[in-house]
Write a protein that holds these residues in place. Structure first.
Motif, PDB file in Angstrom:
ATOM      1  N   UNK A  62      10.267  11.186  16.349  1.00 41.47           N
ATOM      2  CA  UNK A  62       9.960  10.289  16.771  1.00 41.47           C
ATOM      3  C   UNK A  62      10.076   8.820  15.731  1.00 41.47           C
ATOM      4  N   UNK A  63       9.705   7.885  16.000  1.00 36.24           N
ATOM      5  CA  UNK A  63       9.610   6.920  15.187  1.00 36.24           C
ATOM      6  C   UNK A  63       8.424   6.482  14.120  1.00 36.24           C
ATOM      7  N   UNK A  64       7.336   7.201  14.325  1.00 39.57           N
ATOM      8  CA  UNK A  64       5.965   7.311  13.791  1.00 39.57           C
ATOM      9  C   UNK A  64       5.406   8.773  13.810  1.00 39.57           C
ATOM     10  N   UNK A  65       4.740   8.980  12.641  1.00 39.20           N
ATOM     11  CA  UNK A  65       4.016  10.417  12.379  1.00 39.20           C
ATOM     12  C   UNK A  65       2.782  10.002  11.846  1.00 39.20           C
ATOM     13  N   UNK A  66       1.863  10.196  12.704  1.00 41.56           N
ATOM     14  CA  UNK A  66       0.201  10.037  12.533  1.00 41.56           C
ATOM     15  C   UNK A  66       0.175  10.840  11.125  1.00 41.56           C
ATOM     16  N   UNK A  67       0.297  12.197  10.907  1.00 37.64           N
ATOM     17  CA  UNK A  67       0.156  12.912   9.739  1.00 37.64           C
ATOM     18  C   UNK A  67       0.799  12.183   8.628  1.00 37.64           C
ATOM     19  N   UNK A  68       2.052  11.546   8.810  1.00 31.68           N
ATOM     20  CA  UNK A  68       2.638  11.213   7.441  1.00 31.68           C
ATOM     21  C   UNK A  68       2.018   9.917   6.934  1.00 31.68           C
ATOM     22  N   UNK A  69       1.563   9.230   8.142  1.00 28.42           N
ATOM     23  CA  UNK A  69       0.691   7.844   7.814  1.00 28.42           C
ATOM     24  C   UNK A  69      -0.376   8.295   7.075  1.00 28.42           C
ATOM     25  N   UNK A  70      -1.158   9.378   7.548  1.00 28.01           N
ATOM     26  CA  UNK A  70      -2.437   9.620   7.102  1.00 28.01           C
ATOM     27  C   UNK A  70      -2.372  10.241   5.499  1.00 28.01           C
ATOM     28  N   UNK A  71      -1.430  11.118   5.297  1.00 27.21           N
ATOM     29  CA  UNK A  71      -1.301  11.633   3.981  1.00 27.21           C
ATOM     30  C   UNK A  71      -0.977  10.533   3.032  1.00 27.21           C
ATOM     31  N   UNK A  72      -0.123   9.692   3.550  1.00 33.16           N
ATOM     32  CA  UNK A  72       0.376   8.477   2.637  1.00 33.16           C
ATOM     33  C   UNK A  72      -1.029   7.603   2.345  1.00 33.16           C
ATOM     34  N   UNK A  73      -1.868   7.399   3.234  1.00 33.53           N
ATOM     35  CA  UNK A  73      -3.176   6.513   2.967  1.00 33.53           C
ATOM     36  C   UNK A  73      -4.222   7.306   2.382  1.00 33.53           C
ATOM     37  N   UNK A  74      -4.312   8.557   2.390  1.00 31.64           N
ATOM     38  CA  UNK A  74      -5.118   9.649   2.015  1.00 31.64           C
ATOM     39  C   UNK A  74      -5.297   9.595   0.463  1.00 31.64           C
ATOM     40  N   UNK A  75      -4.097  10.198  -0.123  1.00 29.76           N
ATOM     41  CA  UNK A  75      -4.052  10.721  -1.232  1.00 29.76           C
ATOM     42  C   UNK A  75      -4.763  11.901  -1.881  1.00 29.76           C
ATOM     43  N   UNK A  76      -5.744  11.950  -0.953  1.00 30.70           N
ATOM     44  CA  UNK A  76      -6.714  13.206  -1.376  1.00 30.70           C
ATOM     45  C   UNK A  76      -6.932  13.765   0.020  1.00 30.70           C
ATOM     46  N   UNK A  77      -7.218  15.280   0.086  1.00 33.44           N
ATOM     47  CA  UNK A  77      -7.360  16.067   1.310  1.00 33.44           C
ATOM     48  C   UNK A  77      -8.142  17.223   0.930  1.00 33.44           C
ATOM     49  N   UNK A  78      -8.446  18.015   2.136  1.00 31.00           N
ATOM     50  CA  UNK A  78      -8.856  19.472   2.016  1.00 31.00           C
ATOM     51  C   UNK A  78      -8.027  20.177   2.596  1.00 31.00           C
ATOM     52  N   UNK A  79      -7.914  21.603   2.126  1.00 30.82           N
ATOM     53  CA  UNK A  79      -7.169  22.709   2.774  1.00 30.82           C
ATOM     54  C   UNK A  79      -7.928  23.660   2.996  1.00 30.82           C
TER      55      UNK A  79
END
Length: 153
Positions: A62-79
């Motif tokens: 699609x034209x937009x991906x929530x996970x792509x947006x969140x990763x770009x905005x976050x920079x840090x995460x947990x796994x």
């Protein structure tokens, strides 16, 4: 398993070597991305370079991906990666790190690390796919717990 059994649990911390072995052996985990409200949890295939980096790939639809947006905005995460053979035989590794995009010309390490990753074909028929994006997750902190009492004693 009652409260007394939990209190007597033989769960123990994992060494860095044990945590690395679990990350190499497993090819799927849960990525937790921050949002304004609740974390966005995403089951995802990953690879581990054997040192301090996880790699994963997003298939973009699609034209937009929530996970792509969140990763770009976050920079840090947990796994989170875990294996549970039974209630008495399990391992769990929790990681905190920095996520950065891997540019197309720099995918050699990503491809090599992703050899053990799960590659489900559930998305093969989804359309329209606009591309693939690779990411590295540089591990800042990791902790692991395990219980290896196969007999439940």
């Amino acid at each position: 398993m009652g409260i007394d059994a939990i209190a007597e649990s033989t769960a123990a911390s994992m060494s860095e070597g044990q945590m690395g072995e679990l990350l190499k052996a497993e090819g799927v985990g849960t990525l937790g991305l921050p949002t304004d409200d609740l974390p966005y949890l995403l089951p995802i295939s990953f690879g581990f370079d054997g040192d301090a980096t996880l790699y994963f790939v997003f298939l973009l639809f699609g034209s937009e991906s929530r996970k792509e947006t969140l990763v770009t905005e976050a920079g840090r995460a947990q796994f989170l990666v875990y294996r549970a053979e039974s209630m008495y035989d399990w391992q769990s590794v929790s990681l905190t790190g920095r996520i950065t995009a891997v540019e197309e010309g720099e995918w050699d390490e990503l491809r090599s690390a992703m050899e053990n990753a799960w590659h489900p074909n559930v998305f093969s028929s989804a359309h329209p796919m606009r591309g693939v994006r690779g990411y590295s997750f540089e591990i800042d902190e990791w902790t692991g717990l395990q219980q290896r009492d196969v007999g439940g004693k």
